[in-house]
Every structure is written in C-alpha cells, then in structure tokens.
Design a protein around this motif. Structure first.
Motif, PDB file in Angstrom:
ATOM      1  N   PHE A   1      -5.587 -15.285  -8.450  1.00  0.00           N
ATOM      2  CA  PHE A   1      -5.515 -13.957  -7.847  1.00  0.00           C
ATOM      3  C   PHE A   1      -6.885 -13.297  -7.757  1.00  0.00           C
ATOM      4  CE2 PHE A   1      -0.976 -13.035  -7.421  1.00  0.00           C
ATOM      5  CZ  PHE A   1      -0.458 -14.140  -8.063  1.00  0.00           C
ATOM      6  N   GLY A   2      -7.932 -14.138  -7.691  1.00  0.00           N
ATOM      7  CA  GLY A   2      -9.284 -13.597  -7.684  1.00  0.00           C
ATOM      8  C   GLY A   2      -9.628 -12.786  -6.452  1.00  0.00           C
ATOM      9  N   LEU A   3      -8.902 -12.988  -5.343  1.00  0.00           N
ATOM     10  CA  LEU A   3      -9.168 -12.239  -4.115  1.00  0.00           C
ATOM     11  C   LEU A   3      -8.051 -11.252  -3.796  1.00  0.00           C
ATOM     12  CD1 LEU A   3     -10.537 -15.078  -1.800  1.00  0.00           C
ATOM     13  CD2 LEU A   3     -11.833 -13.447  -3.159  1.00  0.00           C
ATOM     14  N   ALA A   4      -7.128 -11.064  -4.744  1.00  0.00           N
ATOM     15  CA  ALA A   4      -5.958 -10.228  -4.480  1.00  0.00           C
ATOM     16  C   ALA A   4      -6.345  -8.784  -4.208  1.00  0.00           C
ATOM     17  CB  ALA A   4      -4.994 -10.290  -5.660  1.00  0.00           C
ATOM     18  N   LYS A   5      -5.515  -8.089  -3.435  1.00  0.00           N
ATOM     19  CA  LYS A   5      -5.708  -6.680  -3.117  1.00  0.00           C
ATOM     20  C   LYS A   5      -4.418  -5.921  -3.374  1.00  0.00           C
ATOM     21  CE  LYS A   5      -9.914  -5.843  -1.829  1.00  0.00           C
ATOM     22  NZ  LYS A   5     -10.699  -4.796  -2.519  1.00  0.00           N
ATOM     23  N   PHE A   6      -4.564  -4.648  -3.771  1.00  0.00           N
ATOM     24  CA  PHE A   6      -3.419  -3.797  -4.071  1.00  0.00           C
ATOM     25  C   PHE A   6      -3.235  -2.780  -2.947  1.00  0.00           C
ATOM     26  CE2 PHE A   6      -2.748  -5.028  -8.486  1.00  0.00           C
ATOM     27  CZ  PHE A   6      -3.942  -5.693  -8.743  1.00  0.00           C
ATOM     28  N   LEU A   7      -2.007  -2.650  -2.480  1.00  0.00           N
ATOM     29  CA  LEU A   7      -1.694  -1.674  -1.437  1.00  0.00           C
ATOM     30  C   LEU A   7      -1.094  -0.457  -2.118  1.00  0.00           C
ATOM     31  CD1 LEU A   7      -0.232  -4.087   1.231  1.00  0.00           C
ATOM     32  CD2 LEU A   7      -2.589  -3.499   0.745  1.00  0.00           C
ATOM     33  N   VAL A   8      -1.852   0.621  -2.151  1.00  0.00           N
ATOM     34  CA  VAL A   8      -1.550   1.722  -3.060  1.00  0.00           C
ATOM     35  C   VAL A   8      -0.345   2.534  -2.634  1.00  0.00           C
ATOM     36  CG1 VAL A   8      -2.477   3.769  -4.164  1.00  0.00           C
ATOM     37  CG2 VAL A   8      -3.983   1.839  -3.658  1.00  0.00           C
ATOM     38  N   GLN A   9      -0.235   2.868  -1.355  1.00  0.00           N
ATOM     39  CA  GLN A   9       0.814   3.795  -0.912  1.00  0.00           C
ATOM     40  C   GLN A   9       2.102   3.030  -0.682  1.00  0.00           C
ATOM     41  OE1 GLN A   9      -0.593   6.102   2.377  1.00  0.00           O
ATOM     42  NE2 GLN A   9      -2.674   6.161   1.586  1.00  0.00           N
ATOM     43  N   ARG A  10       2.952   3.071  -1.643  1.00  0.00           N
ATOM     44  CA  ARG A  10       4.159   2.253  -1.654  1.00  0.00           C
ATOM     45  C   ARG A  10       5.099   2.549  -0.496  1.00  0.00           C
ATOM     46  NH1 ARG A  10       6.317  -2.546  -3.112  1.00  0.00           N
ATOM     47  NH2 ARG A  10       8.503  -2.352  -3.676  1.00  0.00           N
ATOM     48  N   ASP A  11       5.241   3.806  -0.141  1.00  0.00           N
ATOM     49  CA  ASP A  11       6.278   4.183   0.822  1.00  0.00           C
ATOM     50  C   ASP A  11       5.758   4.290   2.255  1.00  0.00           C
ATOM     51  OD1 ASP A  11       7.661   6.297  -1.680  1.00  0.00           O
ATOM     52  OD2 ASP A  11       8.254   4.272  -1.126  1.00  0.00           O
ATOM     53  N   ILE A  12       4.498   3.954   2.462  1.00  0.00           N
ATOM     54  CA  ILE A  12       3.943   3.993   3.809  1.00  0.00           C
ATOM     55  C   ILE A  12       3.907   2.575   4.349  1.00  0.00           C
ATOM     56  CG2 ILE A  12       1.882   4.569   5.157  1.00  0.00           C
ATOM     57  CD1 ILE A  12       1.255   6.709   3.189  1.00  0.00           C
ATOM     58  N   MET A  13       4.025   2.444   5.661  1.00  0.00           N
ATOM     59  CA  MET A  13       4.028   1.106   6.248  1.00  0.00           C
ATOM     60  C   MET A  13       2.839   0.321   5.716  1.00  0.00           C
ATOM     61  SD  MET A  13       3.903   0.000  10.238  1.00  0.00           S
ATOM     62  CE  MET A  13       5.625  -0.046  10.605  1.00  0.00           C
ATOM     63  N   ILE A  14       3.102  -0.907   5.283  1.00  0.00           N
ATOM     64  CA  ILE A  14       2.114  -1.706   4.587  1.00  0.00           C
ATOM     65  C   ILE A  14       0.824  -1.852   5.384  1.00  0.00           C
ATOM     66  CG2 ILE A  14       1.656  -4.042   3.716  1.00  0.00           C
ATOM     67  CD1 ILE A  14       3.484  -2.373   1.973  1.00  0.00           C
ATOM     68  N   SER A  15       0.945  -2.089   6.679  1.00  0.00           N
ATOM     69  CA  SER A  15      -0.249  -2.337   7.464  1.00  0.00           C
ATOM     70  C   SER A  15      -1.175  -1.134   7.499  1.00  0.00           C
ATOM     71  CB  SER A  15       0.137  -2.740   8.885  1.00  0.00           C
ATOM     72  OG  SER A  15       0.888  -1.711   9.498  1.00  0.00           O
ATOM     73  N   HIS A  16      -0.659   0.064   7.238  1.00  0.00           N
ATOM     74  CA  HIS A  16      -1.493   1.250   7.259  1.00  0.00           C
ATOM     75  C   HIS A  16      -2.011   1.613   5.874  1.00  0.00           C
ATOM     76  CE1 HIS A  16      -0.683   1.861  11.418  1.00  0.00           C
ATOM     77  NE2 HIS A  16       0.619   2.001  11.224  1.00  0.00           N
ATOM     78  N   SER A  17      -1.436   1.025   4.848  1.00  0.00           N
ATOM     79  CA  SER A  17      -1.867   1.372   3.503  1.00  0.00           C
ATOM     80  C   SER A  17      -2.737   0.301   2.893  1.00  0.00           C
ATOM     81  CB  SER A  17      -0.646   1.606   2.613  1.00  0.00           C
ATOM     82  OG  SER A  17       0.111   0.427   2.529  1.00  0.00           O
ATOM     83  N   ALA A  18      -3.173  -0.654   3.714  1.00  0.00           N
ATOM     84  CA  ALA A  18      -3.984  -1.745   3.201  1.00  0.00           C
ATOM     85  C   ALA A  18      -5.398  -1.281   2.925  1.00  0.00           C
ATOM     86  CB  ALA A  18      -4.000  -2.886   4.206  1.00  0.00           C
ATOM     87  N   ILE A  19      -6.106  -2.101   2.172  1.00  0.00           N
ATOM     88  CA  ILE A  19      -7.470  -1.779   1.777  1.00  0.00           C
ATOM     89  C   ILE A  19      -8.409  -2.708   2.520  1.00  0.00           C
ATOM     90  CG2 ILE A  19      -9.055  -1.692  -0.175  1.00  0.00           C
ATOM     91  CD1 ILE A  19      -6.635  -1.211  -1.954  1.00  0.00           C
ATOM     92  N   SER A  20      -9.512  -2.183   2.998  1.00  0.00           N
ATOM     93  CA  SER A  20     -10.447  -2.989   3.764  1.00  0.00           C
ATOM     94  C   SER A  20     -10.990  -4.122   2.910  1.00  0.00           C
ATOM     95  CB  SER A  20     -11.594  -2.110   4.269  1.00  0.00           C
ATOM     96  OG  SER A  20     -12.505  -2.882   4.992  1.00  0.00           O
ATOM     97  N   THR A  21     -11.075  -5.314   3.498  1.00  0.00           N
ATOM     98  CA  THR A  21     -11.469  -6.483   2.718  1.00  0.00           C
ATOM     99  C   THR A  21     -12.690  -7.212   3.242  1.00  0.00           C
ATOM    100  OG1 THR A  21     -10.118  -7.933   4.056  1.00  0.00           O
ATOM    101  CG2 THR A  21      -9.060  -6.944   2.165  1.00  0.00           C
ATOM    102  N   GLY A  22     -13.047  -7.053   4.529  1.00  0.00           N
ATOM    103  CA  GLY A  22     -13.924  -8.023   5.115  1.00  0.00           C
ATOM    104  C   GLY A  22     -13.136  -9.305   5.284  1.00  0.00           C
ATOM    105  N   ILE A  23     -13.833 -10.441   5.348  1.00  0.00           N
ATOM    106  CA  ILE A  23     -13.127 -11.708   5.488  1.00  0.00           C
ATOM    107  C   ILE A  23     -12.864 -12.266   4.107  1.00  0.00           C
ATOM    108  CG2 ILE A  23     -13.260 -14.052   6.390  1.00  0.00           C
ATOM    109  CD1 ILE A  23     -14.941 -13.049   8.643  1.00  0.00           C
ATOM    110  N   ARG A  24     -11.570 -12.411   3.755  1.00  0.00           N
ATOM    111  CA  ARG A  24     -11.178 -12.952   2.453  1.00  0.00           C
ATOM    112  C   ARG A  24     -10.319 -14.177   2.682  1.00  0.00           C
ATOM    113  NH1 ARG A  24     -10.748 -10.014  -2.321  1.00  0.00           N
ATOM    114  NH2 ARG A  24     -12.097  -8.207  -2.379  1.00  0.00           N
TER     115      ARG A  24
END
Length: 1013
Positions: free
Chosen positions: A861-884
């Motif tokens: 899980f070294g590249l894992a990301k957390f999507l903080v806003q649970r109740d908002i559509m996932i694609s809008h609550s994602a965190i910017s990553t660059g290329i992972r």
C-alpha cells in the motif's frame, strides 16, 4: 639428375600448399560465424540474466553460453540454444550466415518482430524451436529450403497467415508443432508428403476447411492434434489407416460424420481419443475396445446415439470416459451392462454420462468401480429409483452430480464414508426422508446442493463439521424446526438458500458470522421475530430475501451499515414502524417491502428515486415519497408532532451545545499544554499497532543478519526477507525493510502504516507489527512485518519463467476464478467498507500474494491514497497524485494529470483480470503502435474467446488435464465470456463508463457458481 630433383621439389611445394589449406587458423569462415553471433547479440535489447555478457573476445566464441561447435569443423557453430533466458529484441537475419548450424532453439523468451526469411538459407538445419515468443508476421516459405529439418516448433507465438505449402518439401520432418497462433486458411494437402512425421499439432488456431485426406499417407504418425479450430466436414477415412496413431485429438471444431466400426483395428496403439464439441453422430464403435492402450475417451458435446459398448471394460488403462451432452441411451438392465464391465478398469478416474437419455435405475455394480474414481456425473438423465448404498465404496470421489433426474428414496448413510468429497449435487429429484447426520466426516465439502426434493425433518446440527462449505442450497423441501446456529459457517462465501420450506423460530444471532457471504435466501418459511441487529456482520452481503415469513417489529438501524447490499426483499411479513433513515443511503438496486405494516414518510433518495425498483404496496400507513409513488400526503397531525419534537430537541441540544463548547475550550487548553509537555515523546510516524513491537535487533536475528538465503524479493522502495519471529502462529513472517536512501521510502512507510492501521480483511495482507529504529551504524531503519505468503506472488504463477525456485504448475480455471474474486472482494472492501475509501493505486500481479491455500491477498500500500469526503462522489473527492502505479496498469486519465479514484483502481483490476485469464502481460513487447492488452482482447471478443484465453488454465503439473475439463463445455465458455466481458468493462477509457467493483464481485461469483453447477 637435375631434372628429377626439380620434379621432386615441385611435388613437395604442391603438397605443402594443399596442407596449408587444411590447417585450422582464424579463417574467413570463422570470422563469419563470429560476426553472425555478434549481430544476433546486437539485436537483443533485453538480457536480465546477463546470459550474453560473456559474448566477447575474452574467450573463443565456441565457448560462449548457448553456443556449440562441431567436431569435424571445430570453429563452425552447429548449435545455438538459448531457451528460457528472458531475452527480448528481434532475431537477427545474420543467423543465416551460420551455415553449419544444425540446431536453433530460442524458446520461451520475449523475441518480437518476425521470423527472418533468411533462415531458409540454413540448409543443414535439423531442428528449429522458436516456441513461446510473441513473434508475429508469417511463417517464412523459405523454410521449405531446409529439407533436412527434423523438428519445427513454433508453438505459442502470434504468427499469422496460412501454413506455407513449402513445408511439404521438408520430407524428413519428424515433428511439426504450430500450436497457439493465429493461423488461418486450409491445412495444405501437400503436408501428406511428410511421411516421416510422428507429431503433428496445429491446435488453437483459426484454420478452416476440411481435414485433407492426404494426411492418411502419414503412416508412422503417432500424434495428431488440431483442437480448437474452425474445421468442418467429415473426418477423412484415410486417417483411420494410420495404425501407429497414439493421440487423436480433433476437439472444438465443427466436424461431422460418424466413427468407423473398425476404429479399434485401425488404431491398435491409440491412447487418447479426444473428439468433444463437434457434430459427430452415430454409435460409439464396439471395436474401440481393441485399443488396449486407451486411457481417455473424451467425446462430450456431440450427437452420438445408441448404447455404450460393454467391451470398454476390457481396457485396463482406461482413466477417463467423458461422453456427456450426447444422445446416448440405456433403458434395460442389459443396456446398463457397461457399468458392470467398467469394474475391471482399475485406473478409472472420470465417468461423465450427464445430459444424455439414460433411463432405468443406477446399477448396483456402480459400487464396483475403481476407488480411483474422483468424478461421477449421471445428472440430467431420466434415471429413477434410489441412490444405491454401494456408492459409499467409491472412497476416492470428490464430486458427485446426480441432479435433475427422477431419483427417490432417502440419501444413503454410506455417503458419509466419502470423506474427501468436495461437491455433491442431488438437486431436482424426489429424494425423501431426513437429511442424514453423515456430514461429520465431510469436512472438505465446499458445495452442497439438495434443493427441490422431498426432504423432511430438521436440519441436522452435525453439519457444523462442514467448515469448508462455501455454498449450500436446501430450498424447496419440507424441512421443519429452527435454523441451527451451527450452520452459520464462516466459510460460506457464495450463498445460503433455505427458501420454500417450513422452518420456524427466529433468525439466529449468529448470522453475523456470515461475514463473507453474498446471498442469503430464507423466503417462504414460517420464521418469526425481529431481524437481529447483528445482521450487519454480513459485511459483503449483496442479496437478502426474507419475504413470505412472519417477521415483525421494526427494521434495525444497523441495516445502514450493509453497504454491499443491492437486493432486499421483506415483502409479505408483519414489519412495522418507520423505515430507518440509513436505508436512504444504501446502494440498493431493488427493494420490496410490500404487504407489511410500515408507516411514516417514505424516503425520496437512493433507490426510492426509481419507481420500478421499489415495491411498497400493502402498507396503508406509508405516505410521502416521490410523486410517482402516488402515496397519500403525510397528515398535518404527524407533521405537528414532528415540529413539537424538533422544538424540544433544539432546546435540549442548544443547552447541551453550550455546555459542550465550554468543555471543548477547557480541553483545548489542556491538550495544548500536554502537547508541549510531551512533544518529544510522541512517535514520529503516528502508527499505533496493538501487536507486539519489535526492535532492529529482533529483525536482524530473525533474518540471520539479512542473509541472502532469506531474501524473498526486491521492490522499488524496499527489500522483503523471510524471517522467524515469535509474533503469531505460524512463526514464519515476511519483513519489508524500507529503502530510506530513496526519498520515497520514508513516505511509503508512512503511507503503508496509515493504510494498514485500520483495515482488516481476509483478502488483504495482514500486518503483524512495525519497527522504526536505528541500525548498527546509527542510520534510520524502518520495517513492516507481514504475514508470510508461502505461495509467493500471482506474478510467478502467471509467468512461471520469471521464477526458477518453483517448478511449473499451471493455475486451473477455478483457481483463477477464486483469485479474481478474492482481489475484487479486497478492492470492494477498500473502496466501500472502510472508514474512508482507500485507492490502492498499484494493483498488479506482483502485489497479489497467495497463502498456503491459494487464497489471494492484496499487499503493498505504498502508493495508496485516501479519499476524505465519504459522502461526495468519489471522483470529486480524490486527491491529486500525479502519475502513480506501474506502466501497463495505470489508467489513461492518470497520465493526463487526473486525480486518484476508485475508478482508476477498477481499470488496473481490469488489466489484471485480463492478464489472469489470457496469460499475457500488458507490458509484453507485442503491445506497440497503439495496440494494448484490452484492445487485443476486445478484437477477439466474443467469437474467438477460446483463442485468447491462456490454455494452461486447463493444465496441472506435467501438462495433465485437470478436473476443470469435466465441467460442461458450454459452462466453461459462458464463464469465460462473462469474465472477459466484465474485464473489458473495467478497462473503459472513460472512468464513468467503468463497472463498479461491487457489481463485478456479484457477476464473478455468479459466473463461478454456474461453472461449478
């Protein structure tokens, strides 16, 4: 005197000049071979094992690895063998300058491009093996110039076009193997000139037309295999004149006609007759018993008629009889005589007679069959009578299919002797009596199907010993009594169906043990009481049917925790009260609460927005909802009560809020003071494990000083060692030591700690402890300790040449299905069932680990990301990553700067799924110029599905067929169609077009259930 002296001198000079031509010096021919080898090396772009590193001037080229020179010409190369070396690049045409070459073998590498036509210049060549490469293009017609060729093996490439007729000029050929390519067109009749041919394999291509009768001239032929093509017409009569034939395989074509009555005389040496999935008709010839070496008769899915010859019992080596899905008959005791005679076949392992027209009763002599028999299927026939008790003699059985017939009487107690039984299907009969308490010994049972019979009495508590059970169906019987707590097996992961019985009492609290089950059906019983609040323990439950019972009370609020639930049927009960608020936020796709006593306002969100997905009839006190529901308006009196209640709540909470603010202020200053006081004592990485912490010295000792003998593997951010530590049983663990010289190493440690701190799932790698310390040199040291996975990564199973420590062993179809389901279930948990959604960002085969039972666990899980806003559509609550992630598995939107999302994980999973079932890596060099693994698969879907799947999924050690081929052929095809289709749905270019992983888990399990019957 002078004249004779002159003549003598001239003769001596002539002899000396002649001898000088024979002296082995660094001749022009020697330079030619050296240059050719160096040209070959120059086009090798990848050599991870450094095989060619010693190909230089330090030693003579005849001593280079893979190179052999001749005895009579010690400087001339006669053999070039570089098999399984992970070499990549292109094959140099300069090899044609090795004019003394007898053997060219480059099998199981990664060479791309085309086969050079110049190879036709190697007129001395005896053997060419380029199998197991992704070579494309055409088979060079110039190979016909190599008339001394004995062996041609071009298996498993991407060769296209037709089979060149010029191969018919290689009259010395002993073996011709063109298996698993994309060849088209007819089989050239001129190949009948290869009268020395012993092995002839053209299987798994797209060949059309008929089998040429000229092949009957191959009188010494031992093996012919043209399975899985598009051949039609009848099998030429001339083929039956090849008396030396041992392996005769023409399966998966569209061949017609019948087998000759004298086939046994034609093939006295025949060992395997494989003809399934054609249109063959007529009777199975009695003369086949003359094939005394025969071990396999596989003729399923044809149109054979008549009786099975009793003479088969004389075949002492016979192991497989698979003739299901035909029109075979047996009505009288005499017709069933072949079973009596098969008792002489002591090696018999598979007897598949399902889907025919057999009638009468099961012969008692079935108990005399070999104890080696592990698969017995008589299902979908007109067989009646009882199940003979002598079936208990067949102690080697792992699978019994006696479904969809006219069987009656009780289940014999003797089945309890079959202690290694894994599947029993007695469904759709008229079996009566009680379920016998025979299951104490059946501890390996994973599938139990007794539905649609006349069974009575209670469900026996002795079933508690079936701790491997994954699916159980006892529906449509006459069972009574309570549902025993003991049958709530934690192993149940597919379905529990007890519907349409007379069961009574309450739903057991132990239903919470069904943590991994996907479907529970209890419809149409006499169950009563309230639904226990513990039901939310069914974490991955997708469908729950409680309709047509006598349940009452209100629904527990814990329903809202069942985030995987898609279908809920509570109709025709006595439920009351208001629907819990949480039901509005569930991901239900179908809800039936009709004919109950629910009251209050109907929610308007979630599933309630779709009028076709909700049934609320028969609840007169329900009101509100969307206008299309046409329910009554909620009355003013109820609204007033609500307002009064809300006023009271506001006053109470205002008072509580003021008091809370005062408390928070006090806490704030107190915490600030404590933070300053204990700042130096606080951990720098913030991970709190409940497990025993370990030190650097503990890890140093456990790995024998990080010995190379304990090295498991290296990754981008660390090294993994095998260690022995006293943390949990078993004591063998895996220690991941982070590379802190890499700036990302420390960040990876923090990310993995954060990701693994609060997640627990059977399909995720279990973290046991961590270490953040300094090593013996005073340098920072960080490590994570995981549960050890003895079967390594999925990568080493899909691409076994990458792992030299383990012998080849192919994953079967069912194993691949299980692994795919395990990984999908893990992703579903990460995306939908944690405190916050987690995006893995690096899903690939090397990050899928397999335990001792081949259960898959997702790790790294070294590249894992957390999507903080649970109740908002996932694609809008994602965190910017660059290329992972890893090239080949990264979704296309990441390359354009998009944010990490669950849809990105779904794309990576789709690539992984296609790799599991095709055996092709997305980074293969064949995927260039815009071609990719999804595009290749899509171009072959659905018509050519069987050509793109990995045919090793039907193999085990040694290349023997597994039990998977005993599944219905149509079931295998349908299963692969479902899996590949949904894999392509995961790989859509647009993220919103991709299938939700929850839906995919359901589809995979459904496909597996159908495959297993």
């Amino acid at each position: 005197m002078k004249a004779s002296s002159f003549i003598f001198l001239v003769l001596n000079l002539h002899i000396l000049c002649s001898l000088s031509l024979l002296v082995p010096t660094k001749s022009a021919s020697n330079e030619t071979d050296l240059s050719a080898l160096l040209s070959f090396k120059a086009l090798v772009s990848g050599d991870p094992l450094d095989i060619l590193s010693s190909w230089n001037g330090s030693v003579h080229h005849c001593q280079w690895p893979g190179v052999r020179c001749g005895r009579h010409h010690p400087d001339r190369v006669t053999s070039l063998v570089l098999n399984s070396g992970h070499l990549s690049g292109q094959i140099s045409p300069a090899l044609s300058n090795l004019t003394f070459l007898l053997e060219l073998s480059l099998s199981d590498n990664q060479f791309t491009g085309i086969m050079p036509e110049e190879l036709g210049k190697l007129t001395r060549l005896r053997s060419i093996d380029l199998s197991g490469n992704p070579l494309g293009g055409y088979i060079p017609s110039t190979l016909g110039n190599c008339t001394k060729l004995l062996h041609i093996n071009l298996r498993k490439n991407n060769l296209q076009g037709t089979i060149p007729s010029s191969l018919g000029l290689c009259k010395n050929l002993v073996s011709l193997v063109l298996t698993s390519n994309n060849l088209v067109g007819n089989i050239p009749p001129i190949l009948g000139n290869l009268t020395s041919l012993l092995l002839f394999r053209l299987d798994v291509n797209n060949l059309t037309g008929s089998i040429p009768s000229s092949l009957g001239q191959l009188r010494v032929l031992r093996t012919i295999c043209v399975n899985d093509n598009l051949l039609s017409g009848e099998i030429p009569r001339s083929l039956y004149n090849i008396s030396s034939m041992e392996i005769f395989q023409l399966a998966y074509n569209n061949l017609q006609g019948s087998l000759p009555s004298d086939i046994g005389a034609s093939f006295p040496n025949l060992a395997a007759l494989v003809l399934f999935a054609n249109q063959l008709h007529g009777q199975i010839p009695d003369s086949i018993s003359n094939c005394s070496y025969l071990y396999s008769i596989a003729a399923a899915s044809n149109k054979f008629t008549g009786l099975i010859p009793s003479s088969l019992g004389s075949l002492q080596n016979l192991a497989v009889i698979a003739v299901s899905d035909n029109l075979l008959e047996a009505k009288t005791t005499r017709d069933w005589g072949f079973i009596d005679q098969l008792g002489n076949c002591t090696e018999l392992q598979v007897l598949d007679l399902g889907y025919n027209q057999f009638q009468g009763t099961i012969p008692i002599s079935i108990g005399n069959l070999s104890t080696s028999l592990y698969f017995l299927s008589l299902g979908n026939n007109g067989i009646s009578g009882s199940i003979p008790a002598v079936i208990g003699n067949l102690v080697g059985l792992t699978r019994i299919q006696l479904d969809s017939m006219l069987l009656s009487g009780p289940i014999p107690q003797e089945i309890g002797k079959l202690w290694i039984l894994e599947l029993i299907d007695l469904s759709n009969n008229t079996i009566s009596g009680e379920i016998p308490p025979i299951f104490t010994n059946l501890t390996r049972m994973s599938r139990l199907f007794l539905q649609n019979n006349e069974l009575q009495g209670n469900i026996p508590e002795q079933m508690s010993h079936m701790q491997s059970l994954e699916s159980m169906n006892l529906s449509d019987n006459k069972l009574v009594g309570n549902i025993p707590n003991e049958i709530m097996f934690q192993s149940l992961s597919i379905a529990l169906d007890l519907s349409n019985n007379y069961l009574s009492g309450a739903l057991p609290l132990e239903i919470s043990k069904l943590k991994n089950i996907q479907t529970v059906i209890l419809s149409n019983n006499n169950l009563s009481g309230e639904i226990p609040s513990t039901i939310d323990g069914c974490e991955v439950l997708q469908a729950l049917y409680l309709d047509r019972n006598m349940f009452d009370g209100s629904l527990p609020s814990s329903f809202g925790n069942m985030r995987s639930l898609q279908v809920l049927d509570l109709s025709h009960n006595s439920f009351s009260g208001e629907l819990p608020d949480s039901i509005d936020y569930m991901k239900l796709q179908h809800l039936n609460i009709s004919y109950n006593n629910f009251e209050g306002e109907l929610p308007k969100g979630g599933v309630f927005q779709n009028i076709t997905a909700v049934d609320v009839r028969g609840n007169p006190d329900l009101c509100g909802g969307i206008p299309q529901m046409k329910l009554q308006r909620c009355v003013t009196r109820i609204q007033e009560h609500k307002r009064n209640y809300q006023r009271i709540i506001i006053i109470v909470f205002s008072t509580i809020g003021a008091f809370a603010c005062l408390c928070m202020a006090i806490c704030f200053f107190a915490c600030r003071y404590c933070r300053r006081t204990h700042k130096n004592a606080k951990s720098s990485y913030g991970m709190q494990f409940e497990h025993k912490r370990v030190s650097y010295n503990d890890i140093f000792k456990a790995t024998d000083g990080f010995s190379l003998d304990n090295l498991v593997g290296r990754g981008a951010f660390g090294t993994v060692y095998k260690a022995t530590m006293n943390l949990e049983t078993p004591a063998i663990v895996a220690v991941k030591v982070l590379d802190l010289q890499n700036q990302a190493g420390s960040k990876t440690f923090l990310t993995e700690c954060k990701a693994l701190r609060n997640i627990r799932h059977r399909n995720l790698v279990k973290v046991l402890s961590s270490c953040s310390s300094i090593d013996h040199n005073g340098t920072d040291f960080k490590a994570l300790i995981f549960e050890f996975m003895p079967n390594g990564s999925l990568e080493t199973w899909l691409h076994p040449t990458a792992c030299t420590a383990r012998p080849f062993e192919a994953l079967s179809l069912t194993q691949r299905m299980d692994i795919a389901i395990d990984v999908a279930t893990a992703l579903d948990y990460l995306h939908h069932h944690g405190t916050v959604p987690i995006v893995h960002c690096d899903l690939k085969p090397s990050n899928v680990l397999l335990d001792s039972e081949m259960i898959a666990h997702v790790g790294d899980f070294g590249l894992a990301k957390f999507l903080v806003q649970r109740d908002i559509m996932i694609s809008h609550s994602a965190i910017s990553t660059g290329i992972r992630g890893t090239i080949g598995y990264i979704p296309p939107e990441y390359g354009m700067g998009a944010q990490a999302s669950v849809q990105g994980d779904v794309y990576s999973y789709g690539i992984l799924l296609l790799e599991i079932f095709t055996g092709m890596s997305p980074t293969d060099e064949q995927f260039v110029d815009g071609m990719s693994l999804p595009k290749l698969v899509e171009s072959s879907f659905p018509e050519s599905i069987m050509e793109i799947v990995d045919h090793k999924l039907f193999l085990t050690n040694g290349g023997k067929q597994t039990g998977d081929y005993t599944h219905e052929l149509d079931g295998i095809h349908q299963c692969l169609l479902t899996v590949i289709h949904h894999g392509l749905m995961c790989c859509k270019e647009v993220p919103s077009d991709r299938i939700d992983i929850q839906d995919f888990v359901k589809e995979l399990n459904s496909a597996k259930e159908k495959l297993l019957g």
